[in-house]
Write a protein that holds these residues in place. Structure first.
Motif, PDB file in Angstrom:
ATOM      1  N   ARG A  47       0.664  -1.079  -0.006  1.00 23.63           N
ATOM      2  CA  ARG A  47       0.264   0.242  -0.058  1.00 23.63           C
ATOM      3  C   ARG A  47       0.686   1.240  -0.193  1.00 23.63           C
ATOM      4  NH1 ARG A  47      -4.746   0.473   4.101  1.00 23.63           N
ATOM      5  NH2 ARG A  47      -5.388  -1.462   2.135  1.00 23.63           N
ATOM      6  N   ILE A  48       1.939   1.466   0.745  1.00 23.98           N
ATOM      7  CA  ILE A  48       2.989   1.994   1.068  1.00 23.98           C
ATOM      8  C   ILE A  48       3.514   2.978  -0.505  1.00 23.98           C
ATOM      9  CG2 ILE A  48       4.737   3.500   2.325  1.00 23.98           C
ATOM     10  CD1 ILE A  48       4.007   1.605   4.358  1.00 23.98           C
ATOM     11  N   SER A  50       2.482   1.831  -3.208  1.00 27.07           N
ATOM     12  CA  SER A  50       2.057   2.050  -4.334  1.00 27.07           C
ATOM     13  C   SER A  50       1.695   3.780  -4.650  1.00 27.07           C
ATOM     14  CB  SER A  50       0.440   1.490  -4.392  1.00 27.07           C
ATOM     15  OG  SER A  50      -0.072   1.929  -3.119  1.00 27.07           O
ATOM     16  N   ARG A  51       2.062   4.208  -3.597  1.00 22.68           N
ATOM     17  CA  ARG A  51       2.370   5.570  -3.581  1.00 22.68           C
ATOM     18  C   ARG A  51       3.409   6.461  -4.541  1.00 22.68           C
ATOM     19  NH1 ARG A  51      -2.331   7.356  -2.326  1.00 22.68           N
ATOM     20  NH2 ARG A  51      -2.258   8.962  -1.553  1.00 22.68           N
ATOM     21  N   LEU A  84       8.857  10.503  -5.772  1.00 22.65           N
ATOM     22  CA  LEU A  84       7.922  10.455  -4.257  1.00 22.65           C
ATOM     23  C   LEU A  84       9.045  10.238  -3.775  1.00 22.65           C
ATOM     24  CD1 LEU A  84       6.273  10.873  -2.594  1.00 22.65           C
ATOM     25  CD2 LEU A  84       5.639   8.367  -2.416  1.00 22.65           C
ATOM     26  N   PHE A  87       6.813   9.842   2.692  1.00 18.02           N
ATOM     27  CA  PHE A  87       5.631   9.212   2.759  1.00 18.02           C
ATOM     28  C   PHE A  87       5.392   9.589   4.863  1.00 18.02           C
ATOM     29  CE2 PHE A  87       7.424   5.654   3.469  1.00 18.02           C
ATOM     30  CZ  PHE A  87       7.554   5.127   4.580  1.00 18.02           C
ATOM     31  N   THR A 127       6.062  14.499  -0.832  1.00 15.04           N
ATOM     32  CA  THR A 127       5.880  13.264   0.044  1.00 15.04           C
ATOM     33  C   THR A 127       4.311  13.607  -0.186  1.00 15.04           C
ATOM     34  OG1 THR A 127       7.613  14.627   1.810  1.00 15.04           O
ATOM     35  CG2 THR A 127       6.146  13.317   2.912  1.00 15.04           C
ATOM     36  N   GLN A 128       3.698  11.827  -0.048  1.00 12.39           N
ATOM     37  CA  GLN A 128       2.362  11.760   0.657  1.00 12.39           C
ATOM     38  C   GLN A 128       1.837  10.903   1.377  1.00 12.39           C
ATOM     39  OE1 GLN A 128       0.967   9.507  -3.491  1.00 12.39           O
ATOM     40  NE2 GLN A 128       1.434  11.655  -4.668  1.00 12.39           N
ATOM     41  N   ASP A 129       0.985  10.876   1.766  1.00  6.28           N
ATOM     42  CA  ASP A 129       0.250  10.602   2.939  1.00  6.28           C
ATOM     43  C   ASP A 129       0.144   9.010   2.207  1.00  6.28           C
ATOM     44  OD1 ASP A 129      -1.181   9.481   4.983  1.00  6.28           O
ATOM     45  OD2 ASP A 129      -1.970  11.656   5.200  1.00  6.28           O
ATOM     46  N   ALA A 130       0.438   7.681   2.621  1.00  7.06           N
ATOM     47  CA  ALA A 130       0.385   6.852   2.767  1.00  7.06           C
ATOM     48  C   ALA A 130      -0.995   5.796   2.583  1.00  7.06           C
ATOM     49  CB  ALA A 130       1.764   5.963   3.280  1.00  7.06           C
ATOM     50  N   ASN A 131      -1.747   6.060   3.544  1.00  4.69           N
ATOM     51  CA  ASN A 131      -3.770   6.228   3.293  1.00  4.69           C
ATOM     52  C   ASN A 131      -3.512   4.648   4.148  1.00  4.69           C
ATOM     53  OD1 ASN A 131      -4.157   8.403   2.557  1.00  4.69           O
ATOM     54  ND2 ASN A 131      -4.640   8.138   0.040  1.00  4.69           N
TER      55      ASN A 131
END
Length: 137
Positions: A47-48, A50-51, A84, A87, A127-131
């Protein structure tokens, strides 16, 4: 990979000219260092990852939990978009390391030049939130 460099192979097509037709995606191994133990789970790692791109597979040591220093996953990345570099999970920021991508600029997040040769005024990589869901933190 040959040495520490990726080799991209594309199907032949009539009129192909490498000076005009550029590679727009590649497979790359990512390292996700220092993950909290609750995120060191195959589903959370995928999941991480995939960002950063489309996950292809985990390496065996990550899949079995044999290496705790970093998780490692192969992803297909789009080289036309900023890469990216970090995260966030539960408010904490973690780094992403790309294996074998030597021309990555984390000033603008693009592949094809180094930070020293960047003409962009953007700051830092993305930077992205890994949700991740609540089961992992």
């Amino acid at each position: 990979m040959i040495g520490d460099h990726y080799i991209n192979v594309v199907p032949w097509r009539k009129g192909f000219d490498p000076r005009v037709h550029s590679i727009t995606s590649t497979l790359a191994w990512l390292q996700l260092p220092d993950l909290p133990i609750e995120l060191y789970h195959p589903e959370a790692v995928l999941r991480i990852a995939s960002r950063a791109g489309r996950p292809i597979r985990l390496d065996r040591a990550t899949e079995t939990g044999a290496r705790a220093k970093f998780a490692r996953v192969c992803v297909e990345i789009d080289l036309t978009k900023p890469l990216l570099s970090k995260f966030k999970v539960v408010g904490l920021e973690y780094e992403i390391k790309y294996e074998g991508l030597h021309n990555v600029c984390f000033q603008c997040g693009r592949y094809g030049h180094s930070q020293a040769n960047c003409s962009s005024n953007h700051s830092g990589g993305q930077t992205q939130d890994a949700n991740t869901n609540s089961d992992w933190g």
